[in-house]
Design a protein around this motif. Structure first.
Motif, PDB file in Angstrom:
ATOM      1  N   PHE A   1     -20.602  21.446 -14.405  1.00 24.11           N
ATOM      2  CA  PHE A   1     -20.133  20.100 -14.733  1.00 24.11           C
ATOM      3  C   PHE A   1     -19.203  20.235 -15.889  1.00 24.11           C
ATOM      4  O   PHE A   1     -19.508  20.044 -17.133  1.00 24.11           O
ATOM      5  CB  PHE A   1     -21.507  19.427 -15.323  1.00 24.11           C
ATOM      6  CG  PHE A   1     -21.128  17.985 -15.224  1.00 24.11           C
ATOM      7  CD1 PHE A   1     -20.659  17.210 -16.360  1.00 24.11           C
ATOM      8  CD2 PHE A   1     -22.072  17.339 -13.977  1.00 24.11           C
ATOM      9  CE1 PHE A   1     -20.636  15.830 -16.023  1.00 24.11           C
ATOM     10  CE2 PHE A   1     -21.922  16.103 -13.763  1.00 24.11           C
ATOM     11  CZ  PHE A   1     -21.209  15.239 -14.723  1.00 24.11           C
ATOM     12  N   TYR A   2     -17.991  20.422 -15.371  1.00 20.18           N
ATOM     13  CA  TYR A   2     -16.707  20.636 -16.204  1.00 20.18           C
ATOM     14  C   TYR A   2     -16.376  19.448 -17.167  1.00 20.18           C
ATOM     15  O   TYR A   2     -16.253  19.838 -18.394  1.00 20.18           O
ATOM     16  CB  TYR A   2     -15.553  20.780 -15.279  1.00 20.18           C
ATOM     17  CG  TYR A   2     -15.405  22.113 -14.490  1.00 20.18           C
ATOM     18  CD1 TYR A   2     -14.910  23.482 -15.383  1.00 20.18           C
ATOM     19  CD2 TYR A   2     -15.736  22.222 -13.226  1.00 20.18           C
ATOM     20  CE1 TYR A   2     -14.877  24.520 -14.264  1.00 20.18           C
ATOM     21  CE2 TYR A   2     -15.527  23.221 -12.379  1.00 20.18           C
ATOM     22  CZ  TYR A   2     -15.195  24.376 -12.951  1.00 20.18           C
ATOM     23  OH  TYR A   2     -15.196  25.551 -12.218  1.00 20.18           O
ATOM     24  N   SER A   3     -16.685  18.260 -16.803  1.00 18.71           N
ATOM     25  CA  SER A   3     -16.297  17.263 -17.557  1.00 18.71           C
ATOM     26  C   SER A   3     -17.348  17.137 -18.981  1.00 18.71           C
ATOM     27  O   SER A   3     -16.951  16.195 -19.813  1.00 18.71           O
ATOM     28  CB  SER A   3     -16.258  15.994 -16.914  1.00 18.71           C
ATOM     29  OG  SER A   3     -17.572  15.725 -16.115  1.00 18.71           O
ATOM     30  N   SER A   4     -18.517  17.930 -18.991  1.00 19.17           N
ATOM     31  CA  SER A   4     -19.292  17.652 -19.847  1.00 19.17           C
ATOM     32  C   SER A   4     -18.768  18.024 -21.308  1.00 19.17           C
ATOM     33  O   SER A   4     -19.279  17.601 -22.422  1.00 19.17           O
ATOM     34  CB  SER A   4     -20.515  18.641 -19.758  1.00 19.17           C
ATOM     35  OG  SER A   4     -20.134  19.864 -19.922  1.00 19.17           O
ATOM     36  N   LYS A   5     -17.654  18.793 -21.293  1.00 16.68           N
ATOM     37  CA  LYS A   5     -16.807  19.147 -22.522  1.00 16.68           C
ATOM     38  C   LYS A   5     -16.182  17.944 -23.144  1.00 16.68           C
ATOM     39  O   LYS A   5     -16.379  17.688 -24.152  1.00 16.68           O
ATOM     40  CB  LYS A   5     -15.793  20.326 -22.277  1.00 16.68           C
ATOM     41  CG  LYS A   5     -15.290  21.037 -23.566  1.00 16.68           C
ATOM     42  CD  LYS A   5     -16.265  21.879 -23.876  1.00 16.68           C
ATOM     43  CE  LYS A   5     -15.598  22.990 -24.761  1.00 16.68           C
ATOM     44  NZ  LYS A   5     -16.161  24.077 -25.403  1.00 16.68           N
ATOM     45  N   LYS A   6     -15.679  17.147 -22.435  1.00 16.22           N
ATOM     46  CA  LYS A   6     -15.035  15.862 -22.845  1.00 16.22           C
ATOM     47  C   LYS A   6     -16.213  15.006 -23.078  1.00 16.22           C
ATOM     48  O   LYS A   6     -16.177  13.989 -24.099  1.00 16.22           O
ATOM     49  CB  LYS A   6     -13.986  15.577 -21.682  1.00 16.22           C
ATOM     50  CG  LYS A   6     -13.338  14.134 -21.978  1.00 16.22           C
ATOM     51  CD  LYS A   6     -12.386  13.597 -20.810  1.00 16.22           C
ATOM     52  CE  LYS A   6     -11.782  12.458 -21.137  1.00 16.22           C
ATOM     53  NZ  LYS A   6     -10.896  11.910 -20.006  1.00 16.22           N
ATOM     54  N   LEU A   7     -17.039  14.479 -22.059  1.00 14.74           N
ATOM     55  CA  LEU A   7     -17.899  13.438 -21.902  1.00 14.74           C
ATOM     56  C   LEU A   7     -18.850  13.608 -23.252  1.00 14.74           C
ATOM     57  O   LEU A   7     -19.112  12.610 -23.670  1.00 14.74           O
ATOM     58  CB  LEU A   7     -18.619  13.221 -20.726  1.00 14.74           C
ATOM     59  CG  LEU A   7     -17.707  13.102 -19.703  1.00 14.74           C
ATOM     60  CD1 LEU A   7     -18.448  13.091 -18.274  1.00 14.74           C
ATOM     61  CD2 LEU A   7     -16.992  11.537 -19.726  1.00 14.74           C
ATOM     62  N   VAL A   8     -19.648  14.692 -23.238  1.00 13.19           N
ATOM     63  CA  VAL A   8     -20.593  14.744 -24.371  1.00 13.19           C
ATOM     64  C   VAL A   8     -20.497  15.959 -25.213  1.00 13.19           C
ATOM     65  O   VAL A   8     -21.472  16.341 -26.004  1.00 13.19           O
ATOM     66  CB  VAL A   8     -21.904  14.854 -23.460  1.00 13.19           C
ATOM     67  CG1 VAL A   8     -22.493  13.505 -22.733  1.00 13.19           C
ATOM     68  CG2 VAL A   8     -22.070  16.027 -22.793  1.00 13.19           C
ATOM     69  N   LYS A   9     -19.460  16.534 -25.094  1.00 13.82           N
ATOM     70  CA  LYS A   9     -19.132  17.871 -26.243  1.00 13.82           C
ATOM     71  C   LYS A   9     -20.074  19.043 -25.888  1.00 13.82           C
ATOM     72  O   LYS A   9     -20.612  19.446 -26.919  1.00 13.82           O
ATOM     73  CB  LYS A   9     -19.081  17.182 -27.731  1.00 13.82           C
ATOM     74  CG  LYS A   9     -18.289  16.087 -27.943  1.00 13.82           C
ATOM     75  CD  LYS A   9     -16.690  16.124 -27.912  1.00 13.82           C
ATOM     76  CE  LYS A   9     -15.977  15.084 -28.468  1.00 13.82           C
ATOM     77  NZ  LYS A   9     -15.339  14.246 -27.106  1.00 13.82           N
ATOM     78  N   ARG A  10     -20.228  19.174 -24.615  1.00 13.29           N
ATOM     79  CA  ARG A  10     -21.369  20.340 -24.492  1.00 13.29           C
ATOM     80  C   ARG A  10     -20.645  21.148 -23.445  1.00 13.29           C
ATOM     81  O   ARG A  10     -19.935  20.994 -22.699  1.00 13.29           O
ATOM     82  CB  ARG A  10     -22.493  19.861 -23.709  1.00 13.29           C
ATOM     83  CG  ARG A  10     -23.505  18.932 -24.893  1.00 13.29           C
ATOM     84  CD  ARG A  10     -24.081  19.818 -26.087  1.00 13.29           C
ATOM     85  NE  ARG A  10     -24.507  19.200 -27.016  1.00 13.29           N
ATOM     86  CZ  ARG A  10     -25.995  19.204 -27.065  1.00 13.29           C
ATOM     87  NH1 ARG A  10     -26.603  19.683 -26.182  1.00 13.29           N
ATOM     88  NH2 ARG A  10     -26.469  18.284 -27.962  1.00 13.29           N
ATOM     89  N   ASP A  11     -20.649  22.539 -23.818  1.00 11.15           N
ATOM     90  CA  ASP A  11     -20.057  23.578 -23.052  1.00 11.15           C
ATOM     91  C   ASP A  11     -20.848  23.706 -21.610  1.00 11.15           C
ATOM     92  O   ASP A  11     -21.926  23.792 -21.630  1.00 11.15           O
ATOM     93  CB  ASP A  11     -20.478  24.986 -23.907  1.00 11.15           C
ATOM     94  CG  ASP A  11     -19.821  26.234 -23.015  1.00 11.15           C
ATOM     95  OD1 ASP A  11     -19.523  25.971 -21.809  1.00 11.15           O
ATOM     96  OD2 ASP A  11     -19.851  27.218 -23.555  1.00 11.15           O
ATOM     97  N   PRO A  12     -20.062  23.595 -20.638  1.00  7.10           N
ATOM     98  CA  PRO A  12     -20.681  23.684 -19.169  1.00  7.10           C
ATOM     99  C   PRO A  12     -21.525  24.684 -18.882  1.00  7.10           C
ATOM    100  O   PRO A  12     -22.390  24.653 -18.220  1.00  7.10           O
ATOM    101  CB  PRO A  12     -19.461  23.487 -18.188  1.00  7.10           C
ATOM    102  CG  PRO A  12     -18.151  23.041 -19.138  1.00  7.10           C
ATOM    103  CD  PRO A  12     -18.709  23.604 -20.487  1.00  7.10           C
ATOM    104  N   ASN A  13     -21.216  25.802 -19.863  1.00  8.95           N
ATOM    105  CA  ASN A  13     -22.033  27.101 -19.401  1.00  8.95           C
ATOM    106  C   ASN A  13     -23.476  27.137 -19.838  1.00  8.95           C
ATOM    107  O   ASN A  13     -24.166  27.828 -19.929  1.00  8.95           O
ATOM    108  CB  ASN A  13     -21.276  28.269 -19.953  1.00  8.95           C
ATOM    109  CG  ASN A  13     -19.822  28.668 -19.507  1.00  8.95           C
ATOM    110  OD1 ASN A  13     -19.861  28.920 -18.165  1.00  8.95           O
ATOM    111  ND2 ASN A  13     -19.120  28.470 -20.052  1.00  8.95           N
ATOM    112  N   GLU A  14     -23.821  26.126 -20.936  1.00  9.22           N
ATOM    113  CA  GLU A  14     -24.920  25.844 -21.631  1.00  9.22           C
ATOM    114  C   GLU A  14     -25.805  24.626 -21.272  1.00  9.22           C
ATOM    115  O   GLU A  14     -26.525  24.298 -21.931  1.00  9.22           O
ATOM    116  CB  GLU A  14     -24.796  26.002 -22.875  1.00  9.22           C
ATOM    117  CG  GLU A  14     -24.238  27.390 -23.323  1.00  9.22           C
ATOM    118  CD  GLU A  14     -23.665  27.594 -24.909  1.00  9.22           C
ATOM    119  OE1 GLU A  14     -23.889  26.434 -25.648  1.00  9.22           O
ATOM    120  OE2 GLU A  14     -23.454  28.506 -25.292  1.00  9.22           O
ATOM    121  N   ILE A  15     -25.364  24.172 -20.078  1.00 10.70           N
ATOM    122  CA  ILE A  15     -25.936  22.733 -19.783  1.00 10.70           C
ATOM    123  C   ILE A  15     -26.561  22.701 -18.410  1.00 10.70           C
ATOM    124  O   ILE A  15     -26.139  23.383 -17.521  1.00 10.70           O
ATOM    125  CB  ILE A  15     -25.448  21.636 -20.041  1.00 10.70           C
ATOM    126  CG1 ILE A  15     -23.873  21.572 -19.144  1.00 10.70           C
ATOM    127  CG2 ILE A  15     -24.973  21.439 -21.375  1.00 10.70           C
ATOM    128  CD1 ILE A  15     -23.440  20.114 -18.926  1.00 10.70           C
TER     129      ILE A  15
END
Length: 183
Positions: A69-83
């Protein structure tokens, strides 16, 4: 290395269900080859809404994840590798199977999108519905899922639903997850 088949577009629910059924069969086959007591839930023959699997006597809803979920970095400030991302409807079994689990089967190649790089991720993580509900109640990041639309005879109906971004560091690896034959 075999190319990973991606799931159909989420707006084609019939194709998504069929794809999910194929992944369930593949997953059970791999677990059984490793001696794990795993079956497709027999209740699914009577209801497509029954929980997916029974593994070692426990009810399990399988979530296959083929793309980060690449956009998680922008949307919720979470690393896609850890969600791991779920929707409200993914908790539908919480009351019917109180001792049940969500199992996340990640088959993700390394890649980059939206200037976000992710590493290769091949693992199986598991968490009980109780633990996932705790993350949700404790305020894990969530966003309105404005793309969830249901076709009705009157046209399109937008269903209120959230996406929850779960912290996979709070989950445990399935004990066969380190074996590449299993995953």
């Amino acid at each position: 290395m075999a190319k990973i088949q991606l799931a159909p577009a989420s707006y084609d629910l019939s194709a998504c269900y069929k794809f999910g059924e194929k992944k369930e069969i593949e997953f059970v086959r791999k677990l059984r080859a490793k001696g794990v007591d795993a079956i497709i839930n027999p209740e699914k023959g009577e209801s497509k809404y029954a929980i997916d699997l029974i593994i070692n006597g426990h009810h399990v809803d399988l979530k296959w994840k083929g793309l980060p979920f690449y956009s998680s970095k922008k949307l919720v400030k979470r690393d896609p590798n850890e969600i791991a991302v779920i929707n409200d409807r993914d908790m539908k079994y919480e009351n019917d199977y109180p001792g049940g689990f969500l199992m996340f089967w990640f088959q993700q190649e390394a890649g980059e999108k939206y200037q976000v790089k992710v590493g290769r991720r091949f693992e199986v993580l598991i968490a009980s519905f109780v633990d996932i509900r705790k993350q949700m109640d404790d305020g894990c990041p969530k966003r309105w899922n404005k793309h969830r639309i249901k076709q009705t005879s009157q046209g399109e109906l937008i269903i209120p639903e959230y996406k929850y971004y779960l912290d996979t560091k709070l989950m445990r690896k399935f004990k066969y997850a380190d074996d590449p034959i299993c995953i």
